[in-house]
Design an enzyme around this catalytic site. Sequence first.
Site, PDB file in Angstrom:
ATOM      1  N   GLU A  49       0.879  -1.160   0.000  1.00  0.00           N
ATOM      2  CA  GLU A  49       0.000   0.000   0.000  1.00  0.00           C
ATOM      3  C   GLU A  49       0.922   1.215   0.000  1.00  0.00           C
ATOM      4  O   GLU A  49       1.821   1.293   0.843  1.00  0.00           O
ATOM      5  CB  GLU A  49      -0.843   0.009   1.270  1.00  0.00           C
ATOM      6  N   ARG A 275       5.181 -12.875   9.857  1.00  0.00           N
ATOM      7  CA  ARG A 275       5.835 -11.606   9.549  1.00  0.00           C
ATOM      8  C   ARG A 275       7.144 -11.515  10.312  1.00  0.00           C
ATOM      9  O   ARG A 275       7.355 -12.192  11.324  1.00  0.00           O
ATOM     10  CB  ARG A 275       4.925 -10.426   9.831  1.00  0.00           C
ATOM     11  N   LYS A 285       3.902   0.235  10.059  1.00  0.00           N
ATOM     12  CA  LYS A 285       3.898   1.524   9.366  1.00  0.00           C
ATOM     13  C   LYS A 285       3.233   2.605  10.196  1.00  0.00           C
ATOM     14  O   LYS A 285       3.594   3.774  10.117  1.00  0.00           O
ATOM     15  CB  LYS A 285       3.190   1.382   8.024  1.00  0.00           C
TER      16      LYS A 285
HETATM   17  P1  ATP Z   1       2.201  -2.432   8.285  1.00  0.00           P
HETATM   18  O1  ATP Z   1       1.566  -3.536   9.082  1.00  0.00           O
HETATM   19  O2  ATP Z   1       3.578  -2.061   8.718  1.00  0.00           O
HETATM   20  O3  ATP Z   1       1.311  -1.232   8.070  1.00  0.00           O
HETATM   21  P2  ATP Z   1       1.355  -3.504   5.826  1.00  0.00           P
HETATM   22  O4  ATP Z   1       1.249  -4.966   5.846  1.00  0.00           O
HETATM   23  O5  ATP Z   1       0.107  -2.750   5.953  1.00  0.00           O
HETATM   24  O6  ATP Z   1       2.446  -3.076   6.862  1.00  0.00           O
HETATM   25  P3  ATP Z   1       1.769  -3.316   3.053  1.00  0.00           P
HETATM   26  O7  ATP Z   1       2.247  -2.178   2.255  1.00  0.00           O
HETATM   27  O8  ATP Z   1       0.383  -3.757   2.902  1.00  0.00           O
HETATM   28  O9  ATP Z   1       2.074  -2.972   4.545  1.00  0.00           O
HETATM   29  O10 ATP Z   1       2.736  -4.547   2.872  1.00  0.00           O
HETATM   30  C1  ATP Z   1       3.019  -5.112   1.623  1.00  0.00           C
HETATM   31  C2  ATP Z   1       3.383  -6.550   1.806  1.00  0.00           C
HETATM   32  O11 ATP Z   1       4.461  -6.667   2.733  1.00  0.00           O
HETATM   33  C3  ATP Z   1       2.215  -7.336   2.359  1.00  0.00           C
HETATM   34  O12 ATP Z   1       2.099  -8.520   1.611  1.00  0.00           O
HETATM   35  C4  ATP Z   1       2.616  -7.612   3.765  1.00  0.00           C
HETATM   36  O13 ATP Z   1       2.083  -8.834   4.209  1.00  0.00           O
HETATM   37  C5  ATP Z   1       4.134  -7.630   3.707  1.00  0.00           C
HETATM   38  N1  ATP Z   1       4.697  -7.249   5.000  1.00  0.00           N
HETATM   39  C6  ATP Z   1       4.441  -6.130   5.711  1.00  0.00           C
HETATM   40  N2  ATP Z   1       5.085  -6.153   6.892  1.00  0.00           N
HETATM   41  C7  ATP Z   1       5.770  -7.325   6.929  1.00  0.00           C
HETATM   42  C8  ATP Z   1       6.631  -7.953   7.888  1.00  0.00           C
HETATM   43  N3  ATP Z   1       6.921  -7.379   9.063  1.00  0.00           N
HETATM   44  N4  ATP Z   1       7.166  -9.159   7.579  1.00  0.00           N
HETATM   45  C9  ATP Z   1       6.893  -9.741   6.407  1.00  0.00           C
HETATM   46  N5  ATP Z   1       6.096  -9.225   5.460  1.00  0.00           N
HETATM   47  C10 ATP Z   1       5.534  -8.024   5.713  1.00  0.00           C
HETATM   48 MG    MG Z   2      -1.216  -4.178   4.382  1.00  0.00          MG
END
Ligand code: ATP
Ligand code: MG
Length: 577
Positions: A49, A275, A285
């Site tokens: 995102e 994760r 984030k």
């Molecule tokens: P946050 O929880 O930090 O807001 P998010 O998952 O909303 O992160 P996205 O931009 O949606 O952020 O993430 C893109 C991809 O990265 C998704 O497939 C998500 O599952 C993966 N991702 C995000 N954080 C992690 C993490 N700590 N470890 C592994 N993969 C991750």
């Molecule tokens: Mg996400």
Amino acid sequence: MVESETTTGNKATGDSGASEAGRDFIRDIVQADLDAGRATAVVTRFPPEPNGFLHLGHAKSICLNFGVARDFAGQCHLRFDDTNPIKEEQLFIDAIQRDVRWLGFDWGDHLYYASDYFEQLYSWAEHLIRVGKAYVDDTPPEAMRSQRGTLTEPGQNSPDRYRSVDENLDLFRRMRAGEFANGARVLRAKIDMASGNMNLRDPVLYRILHTPHPRTGDTWSIYPTYDFAHGQSDAIEHITHSVCTLEFEDHRPLYDWLIDNLPVPSRPRQYEFARLNVSYTVLSKRHLTRLVTEHHVTGWDDPRMPTLAGLRRRGVPAAALREFIRRVGVARAYSTVDVAMLDSAIRDTLNPLAPRRMAVLRPLKLIIENYPEGQTETLQARNHPDDPDAGSRPLTFGRELYVEQDDFMEQPPKKFYRLSPGKEVRLRYGYFVTCREVVKDSAGTVVALRCTYDPASKGGNAPDGRKVQATLHWVAAADAGPADIRLYSHLFSRPDPGADGDVLADLNPHSLEVLTGCLVEPTLLHAALGEAVQFERTGYFALDPDTLPERPVFNRTVGLRDTWARLQAGASGQATA
Ligand code: ATP
Ligand code: MG
């Protein structure tokens, strides 16, 4: 800014890039799907995102998705899941592309945006309405929340659940046309308000948002939810393996329900992994955004941030991050990785590559009394102890030098082998020197050391075979230049920031130490951005973009040894011994 390393192509170069193939359960699943003919070609995607910069957790997802595609000769898409214009910005879209490329991966022609599918998603929403599986709900958000029930109690049906198809279609079209205020109504899937899975309790598919979108401008006043857009976007792109983190496991039944009830062109399969969590670090984030917007750091690329941009600025090469992710592996069990593991991946990557240099962080003048005044000589210093091909560079030696303040103690404890009155040490690449006299200012602070040298010890060995127990780094007053050096420590002072409440309460007040008046050998005055160097005995460093022509600024990427772990363990001893 010149980046320290850019590898392109799904074939990332470097030790780790090419052989991350070490098996994990995701790769086993992909192999099994291929063997059983459930998939013929592998298509994965990394779906950020665009509401922040990429961090270490994303690096895990990127290495996994692009790595699987590479290992199985498939393709990996970069798709922005840009369904929430309130938080999304072009700045983030650009940064994410730059960072994925920097990490060593290439999506080729496969750059996509969920917003490109808005029209298709909208018509699928109408399809659900027509088949009686979606309805427009006017329940105010507050009431909708309480009607949703809890984990132990079923939810209640909204009165609007029984609206006719025609009324739903009319209202949904008017939502699209912008007739209603934000929050006035939503489109919901009609699934099961009593489901044990909260995600199936008539989830919201569309909401009204009179907010322009970075890509679609003001075309839309309704936007699909992430849950409605995500799976369908995968299906549109013919993603075979939709790999995501475990939080989405409970969403999988919803994604499957949508796929079952829509005329989508393909059926992606979702697999979840744990994760990445790293000690002394936050990888959410939401928290990272607060650090930036509330100015606890200088920006998304502050070298203390766990973002790829921050790590790059600190001097961490992309290969070190790929190596770290390889060592972490992929599993379904939650765990927190020790941040020391990241540091050792960085050291192991930099050690064979980084040229050795001399820099004095906290200078103390050393005067060699028996060295002729006005005279200097040139010594040869090897650029790398293990790599003769790295060559050597000239160093000026003379009567006035600088050493580290830490390398001198007037009243040394027993195991202090460095300079103290009467003690002889070796100056790296140079001579043996002996401390004869300590010069102090009126406040009693040591301002210089008067020493003598043994002219016969040139090259660092005495002809009579006598030994010294320490070799010190130094720079020459004749040609050293000034520099600022920034030393970083963990941004948080406890391994599990926020465990007792507010994450910000756990910020480490000493995460940045700025040293001014450092002195560096002349080679370092022409260092290039992105080039990693080792300052002998003090760590790996890289030039910061804040550098001015007359005054370089260096970031310490990582220390030479894990002084942090030793301090935590309560070990005593000299950090730079
Ligand atoms: P946050 O929880 O930090 O807001 P998010 O998952 O909303 O992160 P996205 O931009 O949606 O952020 O993430 C893109 C991809 O990265 C998704 O497939 C998500 O599952 C993966 N991702 C995000 N954080 C992690 C993490 N700590 N470890 C592994 N993969 C991750
Ligand atoms: Mg996400």
